[in-house]
Design a protein around this motif. Structure first.
Motif, PDB file in Angstrom:
ATOM      1  N   PHE A 121       0.825  -1.214   0.000  1.00 38.24           N
ATOM      2  CA  PHE A 121       0.000   0.000   0.000  1.00 38.24           C
ATOM      3  C   PHE A 121       0.852   1.254   0.000  1.00 38.24           C
ATOM      4  O   PHE A 121       0.545   2.225  -0.703  1.00 38.24           O
ATOM      5  CB  PHE A 121      -0.947   0.030   1.193  1.00 38.24           C
ATOM      6  N   LEU A 122       1.918   1.297   0.777  1.00 42.97           N
ATOM      7  CA  LEU A 122       2.756   2.494   0.822  1.00 42.97           C
ATOM      8  C   LEU A 122       3.340   2.812  -0.550  1.00 42.97           C
ATOM      9  O   LEU A 122       3.512   3.979  -0.911  1.00 42.97           O
ATOM     10  CB  LEU A 122       3.878   2.321   1.851  1.00 42.97           C
ATOM     11  N   ILE A 123       3.607   1.779  -1.320  1.00 39.78           N
ATOM     12  CA  ILE A 123       4.117   1.984  -2.683  1.00 39.78           C
ATOM     13  C   ILE A 123       2.987   2.380  -3.628  1.00 39.78           C
ATOM     14  O   ILE A 123       3.174   3.225  -4.510  1.00 39.78           O
ATOM     15  CB  ILE A 123       4.812   0.698  -3.183  1.00 39.78           C
ATOM     16  N   MET A 124       1.809   1.798  -3.418  1.00 37.08           N
ATOM     17  CA  MET A 124       0.658   2.086  -4.280  1.00 37.08           C
ATOM     18  C   MET A 124      -0.570   2.396  -3.432  1.00 37.08           C
ATOM     19  O   MET A 124      -1.440   1.531  -3.259  1.00 37.08           O
ATOM     20  CB  MET A 124       0.374   0.907  -5.218  1.00 37.08           C
ATOM     21  N   PRO A 125      -0.684   3.605  -2.888  1.00 36.18           N
ATOM     22  CA  PRO A 125      -1.828   3.971  -2.050  1.00 36.18           C
ATOM     23  C   PRO A 125      -3.059   4.298  -2.882  1.00 36.18           C
ATOM     24  O   PRO A 125      -3.538   5.435  -2.932  1.00 36.18           O
ATOM     25  CB  PRO A 125      -1.312   5.198  -1.284  1.00 36.18           C
ATOM     26  N   THR A 126      -3.605   3.282  -3.524  1.00 35.37           N
ATOM     27  CA  THR A 126      -4.646   3.482  -4.542  1.00 35.37           C
ATOM     28  C   THR A 126      -5.990   3.930  -3.988  1.00 35.37           C
ATOM     29  O   THR A 126      -6.833   4.425  -4.741  1.00 35.37           O
ATOM     30  CB  THR A 126      -4.848   2.178  -5.333  1.00 35.37           C
ATOM     31  N   THR A 127      -6.228   3.744  -2.690  1.00 36.38           N
ATOM     32  CA  THR A 127      -7.540   4.106  -2.142  1.00 36.38           C
ATOM     33  C   THR A 127      -7.561   5.477  -1.479  1.00 36.38           C
ATOM     34  O   THR A 127      -8.590   5.897  -0.956  1.00 36.38           O
ATOM     35  CB  THR A 127      -8.015   3.059  -1.109  1.00 36.38           C
ATOM     36  N   SER A 128      -6.424   6.187  -1.496  1.00 37.13           N
ATOM     37  CA  SER A 128      -6.409   7.504  -0.845  1.00 37.13           C
ATOM     38  C   SER A 128      -5.872   8.609  -1.754  1.00 37.13           C
ATOM     39  O   SER A 128      -6.602   9.555  -2.084  1.00 37.13           O
ATOM     40  CB  SER A 128      -5.595   7.449   0.457  1.00 37.13           C
ATOM     41  N   ASN A 200     -17.357  -4.312  -3.207  1.00 37.01           N
ATOM     42  CA  ASN A 200     -16.153  -5.040  -3.605  1.00 37.01           C
ATOM     43  C   ASN A 200     -15.192  -5.162  -2.431  1.00 37.01           C
ATOM     44  O   ASN A 200     -13.985  -4.931  -2.561  1.00 37.01           O
ATOM     45  CB  ASN A 200     -15.463  -4.326  -4.773  1.00 37.01           C
ATOM     46  N   LEU A 201     -15.723  -5.508  -1.262  1.00 40.94           N
ATOM     47  CA  LEU A 201     -14.878  -5.698  -0.090  1.00 40.94           C
ATOM     48  C   LEU A 201     -13.878  -6.818  -0.356  1.00 40.94           C
ATOM     49  O   LEU A 201     -14.178  -7.798  -1.032  1.00 40.94           O
ATOM     50  CB  LEU A 201     -15.742  -6.029   1.123  1.00 40.94           C
ATOM     51  N   MET A 202     -12.689  -6.665   0.182  1.00 38.59           N
ATOM     52  CA  MET A 202     -11.559  -7.576  -0.036  1.00 38.59           C
ATOM     53  C   MET A 202     -11.101  -7.590  -1.497  1.00 38.59           C
ATOM     54  O   MET A 202     -10.271  -8.417  -1.876  1.00 38.59           O
ATOM     55  CB  MET A 202     -11.886  -8.999   0.419  1.00 38.59           C
ATOM     56  N   SER A 205     -14.573  -9.351  -5.639  1.00 39.86           N
ATOM     57  CA  SER A 205     -15.730  -9.567  -6.509  1.00 39.86           C
ATOM     58  C   SER A 205     -15.634  -8.885  -7.863  1.00 39.86           C
ATOM     59  O   SER A 205     -16.191  -9.372  -8.843  1.00 39.86           O
ATOM     60  CB  SER A 205     -17.013  -9.083  -5.807  1.00 39.86           C
ATOM     61  N   LYS A 206     -14.931  -7.738  -7.923  1.00 41.41           N
ATOM     62  CA  LYS A 206     -14.985  -6.926  -9.145  1.00 41.41           C
ATOM     63  C   LYS A 206     -13.633  -6.324  -9.470  1.00 41.41           C
ATOM     64  O   LYS A 206     -12.683  -6.395  -8.684  1.00 41.41           O
ATOM     65  CB  LYS A 206     -16.006  -5.782  -8.979  1.00 41.41           C
ATOM     66  N   ASP A 207     -13.609  -5.668 -10.597  1.00 39.46           N
ATOM     67  CA  ASP A 207     -12.439  -4.926 -11.044  1.00 39.46           C
ATOM     68  C   ASP A 207     -12.201  -3.726 -10.123  1.00 39.46           C
ATOM     69  O   ASP A 207     -13.131  -3.189  -9.520  1.00 39.46           O
ATOM     70  CB  ASP A 207     -12.675  -4.448 -12.485  1.00 39.46           C
ATOM     71  N   PHE A 208     -10.951  -3.319 -10.009  1.00 40.30           N
ATOM     72  CA  PHE A 208     -10.601  -2.074  -9.314  1.00 40.30           C
ATOM     73  C   PHE A 208      -9.747  -1.271 -10.285  1.00 40.30           C
ATOM     74  O   PHE A 208      -8.529  -1.391 -10.300  1.00 40.30           O
ATOM     75  CB  PHE A 208      -9.847  -2.367  -8.017  1.00 40.30           C
ATOM     76  N   PRO A 209     -10.392  -0.461 -11.137  1.00 34.28           N
ATOM     77  CA  PRO A 209      -9.682   0.247 -12.214  1.00 34.28           C
ATOM     78  C   PRO A 209      -8.516   1.081 -11.698  1.00 34.28           C
ATOM     79  O   PRO A 209      -8.554   1.623 -10.597  1.00 34.28           O
ATOM     80  CB  PRO A 209     -10.770   1.146 -12.814  1.00 34.28           C
ATOM     81  N   GLY A 210      -7.486   1.155 -12.526  1.00 36.55           N
ATOM     82  CA  GLY A 210      -6.313   1.945 -12.178  1.00 36.55           C
ATOM     83  C   GLY A 210      -5.297   1.207 -11.340  1.00 36.55           C
ATOM     84  O   GLY A 210      -4.322   1.797 -10.872  1.00 36.55           O
ATOM     85  N   THR A 211      -5.511  -0.099 -11.133  1.00 36.10           N
ATOM     86  CA  THR A 211      -4.576  -0.914 -10.354  1.00 36.10           C
ATOM     87  C   THR A 211      -4.256  -2.191 -11.140  1.00 36.10           C
ATOM     88  O   THR A 211      -4.931  -2.512 -12.127  1.00 36.10           O
ATOM     89  CB  THR A 211      -5.194  -1.309  -8.999  1.00 36.10           C
ATOM     90  N   PRO A 212      -3.232  -2.948 -10.697  1.00 37.04           N
ATOM     91  CA  PRO A 212      -2.929  -4.226 -11.364  1.00 37.04           C
ATOM     92  C   PRO A 212      -4.092  -5.213 -11.322  1.00 37.04           C
ATOM     93  O   PRO A 212      -4.120  -6.176 -12.096  1.00 37.04           O
ATOM     94  CB  PRO A 212      -1.733  -4.760 -10.557  1.00 37.04           C
ATOM     95  N   LEU A 216      -5.741  -8.611 -13.951  1.00 34.51           N
ATOM     96  CA  LEU A 216      -6.157  -9.922 -13.453  1.00 34.51           C
ATOM     97  C   LEU A 216      -7.634 -10.165 -13.709  1.00 34.51           C
ATOM     98  O   LEU A 216      -8.035 -11.261 -14.108  1.00 34.51           O
ATOM     99  CB  LEU A 216      -5.864 -10.023 -11.957  1.00 34.51           C
ATOM    100  N   TYR A 217      -8.439  -9.139 -13.472  1.00 30.09           N
ATOM    101  CA  TYR A 217      -9.884  -9.272 -13.621  1.00 30.09           C
ATOM    102  C   TYR A 217     -10.267  -9.657 -15.055  1.00 30.09           C
ATOM    103  O   TYR A 217     -11.117 -10.526 -15.276  1.00 30.09           O
ATOM    104  CB  TYR A 217     -10.560  -7.962 -13.227  1.00 30.09           C
ATOM    105  N   HIS A 218      -9.631  -9.021 -16.023  1.00 25.49           N
ATOM    106  CA  HIS A 218      -9.983  -9.276 -17.421  1.00 25.49           C
ATOM    107  C   HIS A 218      -9.356 -10.571 -17.942  1.00 25.49           C
ATOM    108  O   HIS A 218      -9.941 -11.236 -18.810  1.00 25.49           O
ATOM    109  CB  HIS A 218      -9.554  -8.090 -18.287  1.00 25.49           C
TER     110      HIS A 218
END
Length: 256
Positions: A121-128, A200-202, A205-212, A216-218
Motif C-alpha cells: 500500500f505504501l508503494i501504491m496507495p490506490t484508495t487515498s 467489492n470488499l476484499m 468480486s470486481k475490477d478495481f480500475p487503475g490498479t494491477p 487480473l480481472y480481465h
C-alpha cells in the motif's frame, strides 16, 4: 482541505512528489520507531501492539464517521473495514490480548500479512491519494495505518517475539478465508438488494480500475474471485517465510 470531500481539491496522485514525501516521512518514522524499540522485551512488545491496535481502531472510527457524515457516501467500500489491510484491526487484538492459538494466529498475520500488505500500500496507495490531497484525513490515515502495520510486523520479527514456521500458514489461511467468505457474501447480497454493482470488499468480486487488479480481472474472468482468495490467503505468508529462510540462517524454531 483536511476534511474536504473527494476530488474537491486536486488529488495528490500516485508516484508524485506528494506521494514521495509521505512515503519518505513514513519510512523515517518506522526506522525511528524500530531504533527506539531495539531493546524492548516481549512484554513491552505486547504492550506496544496493544496500544497501536487501540490507536488504529480509534483512527478507523474517525475515518468511518468522516465518510458517513461528511462525504455522506453510501458505498460500503468506503466505510466497512473488511479489506486485507483491515485485518490488522482484528489480528492486533488477537496478538495483544489473545492467548495460545488465538495469539499465535494474531502474531502470524501481524508479522507476515501486515508486512506485505503495508509495504504494497505504501508503494501504491490506490484508495487515498488518487482521490484526496496529501494533507487530508484519509491520506494521512492511510499512511499512518500502513506505516504502523509495517512497524508492528518488523517489531515482532526483529525482537523475535514471533518467527514464522511453515505450519503457521494455516493461521493466515483461516483468518483471511473467513474474511473473504464474509466479504463475498456481503458483496453479492448487497448488490442484489440495492440493485447496484458496487460492493467489492476484499477486492474479491470486481475490477478495481487503475490498479494491477484490472489486468487480473480481465484475464481470469470467472476465476478472478478464487484467485484473489487464494493469493491473499497464502501469498503474503509464503513471501515473508520464504524470504526469511533465504536471507536469515535458519535456527531451531519454537512456539511462543
Amino acid at each position: 482541505m483536511f476534511l474536504a470531500d473527494p476530488y474537491q481539491y486536486e488529488p495528490a496522485g500516485l508516484f508524485t512528489l506528494s506521494h514521495a514525501l509521505l512515503l519518505t516521512f513514513t519510512v523515517l518514522l518506522i526506522a525511528v520507531g524500530l531504533y527506539a524499540s531495539r531493546h524492548m522485551t516481549e512484554r513491552g512488545v505486547r504492550r506496544t501492539v496493544r496500544a497501536v491496535t487501540a490507536s488504529l481502531w480509534l483512527l478507523e472510527i474517525v475515518k468511518i464517521l468522516f465518510v458517513l457524515f461528511k462525504t455522506k457516501s453510501q458505498n460500503p467500500n468506503d466505510f466497512i473495514p473488511l479489506y486485507y489491510c483491515s485485518l490488522i484491526l482484528y489480528a492486533g487484538l488477537l496478538s495483544s490480548v489473545g492467548r495460545g492459538v488465538l495469539q499465535r494466529m494474531g502474531d502470524c498475520f501481524v508479522a507476515t500479512g501486515s508486512l506485505v500488505g503495508g509495504i504494497v500500500f505504501l508503494i501504491m496507495p490506490t484508495t487515498s491519494l488518487p482521490r484526496y490531497p496529501a494533507l487530508h484525513l484519509i491520506s494521512l490515515h492511510s499512511f499512518v495505518l500502513h506505516g504502523l502495520m509495517v512497524y508492528l510486523a518488523l517489531l515482532l520479527l526483529l525482537r523475535r517475539v514471533y518467527r514464522p514456521v511453515l505450519r503457521d500458514i494455516w493461521y493466515c489461511v483461516i483468518l483471511v478465508s473467513v474474511t473473504c467468505a464474509l466479504a463475498l457474501v456481503f458483496n453479492t447480497v448487497y448488490d442484489r438488494v440495492s440493485g447496484t454493482a458496487v460492493a467489492n470488499l476484499m477486492f474479491i468480486s470486481k475490477d478495481f480500475p487503475g490498479t494491477p487488479i484490472t489486468l487480473l480481472y480481465h484475464v481470469l474472468g470467472v476465476f478472478f474471485s478464487p484467485f484473489m482468495w487464494i493469493v491473499q490467503a497464502f501469498g503474503p505468508f509464503l513471501l515473508v517465510w520464504g524470504t526469511m529462510r533465504l536471507v536469515i540462517c535458519p535456527k531451531k524454531e519454537h512456539h511462543a
